[in-house]
Design an enzyme around this catalytic site. Sequence first.
Site, PDB file in Angstrom:
ATOM      1  N   THR A 184       9.225  64.731 -19.769  1.00  0.00           N
ATOM      2  CA  THR A 184      10.498  64.122 -19.537  1.00  0.00           C
ATOM      3  C   THR A 184      11.173  64.204 -18.425  1.00  0.00           C
ATOM      4  O   THR A 184      10.980  65.307 -17.810  1.00  0.00           O
ATOM      5  CB  THR A 184      11.324  64.515 -21.061  1.00  0.00           C
ATOM      6  OG1 THR A 184      11.558  65.908 -20.824  1.00  0.00           O
ATOM      7  CG2 THR A 184      10.865  64.246 -22.502  1.00  0.00           C
ATOM      8  N   GLU A 329       9.516  60.926 -26.029  1.00  0.00           N
ATOM      9  CA  GLU A 329       9.358  61.848 -27.273  1.00  0.00           C
ATOM     10  C   GLU A 329       8.627  60.956 -28.416  1.00  0.00           C
ATOM     11  O   GLU A 329       8.422  61.373 -29.528  1.00  0.00           O
ATOM     12  CB  GLU A 329      10.308  62.656 -27.665  1.00  0.00           C
ATOM     13  CG  GLU A 329      10.770  63.873 -26.528  1.00  0.00           C
ATOM     14  CD  GLU A 329      11.375  63.489 -25.427  1.00  0.00           C
ATOM     15  OE1 GLU A 329      11.545  62.291 -25.108  1.00  0.00           O
ATOM     16  OE2 GLU A 329      12.225  64.087 -24.829  1.00  0.00           O
ATOM     17  N   LYS A 438      34.702  62.655 -24.825  1.00  0.00           N
ATOM     18  CA  LYS A 438      35.320  63.111 -25.868  1.00  0.00           C
ATOM     19  C   LYS A 438      36.876  63.052 -25.465  1.00  0.00           C
ATOM     20  O   LYS A 438      37.347  64.161 -24.772  1.00  0.00           O
ATOM     21  CB  LYS A 438      34.657  64.443 -26.267  1.00  0.00           C
ATOM     22  CG  LYS A 438      33.369  64.443 -26.843  1.00  0.00           C
ATOM     23  CD  LYS A 438      32.679  65.330 -27.616  1.00  0.00           C
ATOM     24  CE  LYS A 438      31.256  65.220 -28.000  1.00  0.00           C
ATOM     25  NZ  LYS A 438      30.544  66.236 -28.151  1.00  0.00           N
ATOM     26  N   TRP A 443      35.255  59.630 -29.736  1.00  0.00           N
ATOM     27  CA  TRP A 443      34.178  59.410 -29.009  1.00  0.00           C
ATOM     28  C   TRP A 443      34.495  58.144 -28.239  1.00  0.00           C
ATOM     29  O   TRP A 443      34.872  57.028 -28.740  1.00  0.00           O
ATOM     30  CB  TRP A 443      33.163  59.617 -29.440  1.00  0.00           C
ATOM     31  CG  TRP A 443      32.699  61.045 -30.115  1.00  0.00           C
ATOM     32  CD1 TRP A 443      33.382  62.116 -29.877  1.00  0.00           C
ATOM     33  CD2 TRP A 443      31.301  61.304 -30.311  1.00  0.00           C
ATOM     34  NE1 TRP A 443      32.657  63.104 -30.425  1.00  0.00           N
ATOM     35  CE2 TRP A 443      31.322  62.765 -30.617  1.00  0.00           C
ATOM     36  CE3 TRP A 443      30.063  60.659 -30.749  1.00  0.00           C
ATOM     37  CZ2 TRP A 443      30.221  63.353 -31.234  1.00  0.00           C
ATOM     38  CZ3 TRP A 443      28.995  61.325 -31.268  1.00  0.00           C
ATOM     39  CH2 TRP A 443      29.141  62.730 -31.567  1.00  0.00           C
TER      40      TRP A 443
HETATM   41  P1  AMP Z   1      12.483  58.462 -21.073  1.00  0.00           P
HETATM   42  O1  AMP Z   1      12.082  59.371 -22.072  1.00  0.00           O
HETATM   43  O2  AMP Z   1      12.609  58.791 -19.868  1.00  0.00           O
HETATM   44  O3  AMP Z   1      11.752  57.111 -21.500  1.00  0.00           O
HETATM   45  O4  AMP Z   1      14.097  58.043 -21.634  1.00  0.00           O
HETATM   46  C1  AMP Z   1      14.429  57.873 -22.961  1.00  0.00           C
HETATM   47  C2  AMP Z   1      15.889  57.476 -22.915  1.00  0.00           C
HETATM   48  O5  AMP Z   1      16.218  56.222 -22.361  1.00  0.00           O
HETATM   49  C3  AMP Z   1      16.373  57.197 -24.456  1.00  0.00           C
HETATM   50  O6  AMP Z   1      16.558  58.365 -25.193  1.00  0.00           O
HETATM   51  C4  AMP Z   1      17.619  56.481 -24.052  1.00  0.00           C
HETATM   52  O7  AMP Z   1      18.646  57.369 -23.855  1.00  0.00           O
HETATM   53  C5  AMP Z   1      17.261  55.587 -22.984  1.00  0.00           C
HETATM   54  N1  AMP Z   1      16.767  54.381 -23.520  1.00  0.00           N
HETATM   55  C6  AMP Z   1      15.641  53.872 -23.641  1.00  0.00           C
HETATM   56  N2  AMP Z   1      15.592  52.640 -24.039  1.00  0.00           N
HETATM   57  C7  AMP Z   1      16.803  52.215 -24.238  1.00  0.00           C
HETATM   58  C8  AMP Z   1      17.450  50.963 -24.369  1.00  0.00           C
HETATM   59  N3  AMP Z   1      16.812  49.796 -24.989  1.00  0.00           N
HETATM   60  N4  AMP Z   1      18.808  51.123 -24.538  1.00  0.00           N
HETATM   61  C9  AMP Z   1      19.567  51.931 -23.957  1.00  0.00           C
HETATM   62  N5  AMP Z   1      18.898  53.156 -23.643  1.00  0.00           N
HETATM   63  C10 AMP Z   1      17.494  53.238 -23.841  1.00  0.00           C
END
Ligand code: AMP
Length: 542
Positions: A184, A329, A438, A443
């Site tokens: 990640t 994840e 916050k 929120w």
């Molecule tokens: P990653 O593991 O680097 O792919 O990042 C995942 C994170 O990207 C998620 O937990 C979200 O915060 C963000 N994310 C992924 N898809 C979207 C979406 N369609 N809209 C808003 N945030 C997203």
Amino acid sequence: MLGRMQDWPLTVDRILDHAKAWHGDREIVTRSVEGPIVRTTYAEVHKRAKRISNALRAMGIQPGDRVATLAWNSARHLEAWYGIMGIGAVCHTLNPRLFSEQLIYIINHAEDQVIFTDLTFAPLLAQIREHIPTVKHFVVLTDEAHLTDQLPGAVAYESLVAGHSDDCVWGGFDENTPAGLCYTSGTTGNPKGVLYTHRSNFLHTLVTASADVLGIGGRDIILPIVPMFHANAWGIAFSAPAVGAKLVMPGPKLDGASVHELIEAEGVTFSAAVPTVWQMLLAHLRQTGGKLTTLKRVAIGGSAVPEAIVRGFRDEYGVDVTHAWGMTETSPLGTIASPSYKVAEMDEETQLSFKLKQGRPPLGIDLRLVDDQEKLLPHDGETFGRLKVKGPFVVGQYFKGDGGEILDSEGFFDTGDVATIDEYGYMQITDRAKDVIKSGGEWISSIEIENIAAGHPKAELAAVIGVAHPKWDERPLLLVKLRPGESGTKEEFLKFLDGKIAKWWTPDDVVFVDDIPLGATGKIDKKILRQRMSDYVLPTAG
Ligand code: AMP
């Protein structure tokens, strides 16, 4: 008592076996790093992947060993994936957009023994190689003629293919054997590894190919712009061969003109990418008057899809946008905004508001929304809380147990996203838990404000962060990067937000900045922004 059906482990090598046997002549087209468009088939890829398996065995790679790739989407990269996974080794995808220190950390943590790399990244690896002692072999995804001396001692991929036989038995191991490893982005602490299993990838493939998810089939021609090095290209490297779709691999060129050229030349019907890629394509089409004559659908995720993209595709080019949410994840697909039967009956404008949400979970994903006390929150589309997920392709533990126990007592994983779920079951992300503001015990969604502000004609990028406030704990601050040559005032941006957000969400100040930093996966890096603004005091704080 056990059932009496066949024991057929769900291992991903079977996906390419199937593609070879039943879709063997289906093409895989690549814009190569060397330049030309090159063509191959699933039958060829299968054969060459087996040669790579034998080459890896000759290097001493055993089941469970980690073999990394640092590469663009290409047929060779696909072969390397299956060649690694087919013999039970673990394919570790490295993201070239990470800082060198992060790459060094990840490679050492994974104890990668071999790295397959594109020519593009050979200099990067040469720079860090003395810091990654576990790596015994570097393979450059090219032939002898194009091999440079940028990474001394590296071998050409084509020499490995030519030097080994395709007589190799794949599989034969438990379906819970690890197949892939992806770290990640690690916005807090060190990056953590998600160790996918053959079974989790196989199930993710079956689910994502289905009609209400990516909805792909053998007649599709798919352009995965989402990289294989980040979140597994949304599983398309598995789902496309699984259904026998033609694959078009964009290689290193992801600008609007190159993407358009590939779509039209190869007859692409479906593609997937993050919003910025589509913004570049739409800008290119508008500048050149280009058309999309074959493209029917695009999936967009990674960050929230702006309304202007959905409208642009729909109204100007007749292309349907499907918004999806997921994370490393979750393999990565978690939800998708394909219309439910009720939403499909609504008028087009109402449907659009659902298209902008992140969507509904397919089979295999359980979702829940909880508050800070773990109390379940209502699905009313307004109450926002922590989003949790559970399912057979959701992480259970990080690689090597990093981060300790990550599931709650009911087996749910906290995504770190804050969301609402409406009465139709559509989830909408309102923030990252660490970015939510916050204010006075309530929120405020930083994302919602910045998405609206980014729609201001003078704005190139907008970001909202919470800043300490003596009375309210935190208040929102809007940071705007203006388009080149523009000038703007605080008042005009606040006026633009007026009526679009609740009054008490209105940012206490607007600051114009030269740069809004993006992280390795293209998302606004709020950690850096908060650091940069650490000395800033709100005008309302006095
Ligand atoms: P990653 O593991 O680097 O792919 O990042 C995942 C994170 O990207 C998620 O937990 C979200 O915060 C963000 N994310 C992924 N898809 C979207 C979406 N369609 N809209 C808003 N945030 C997203």
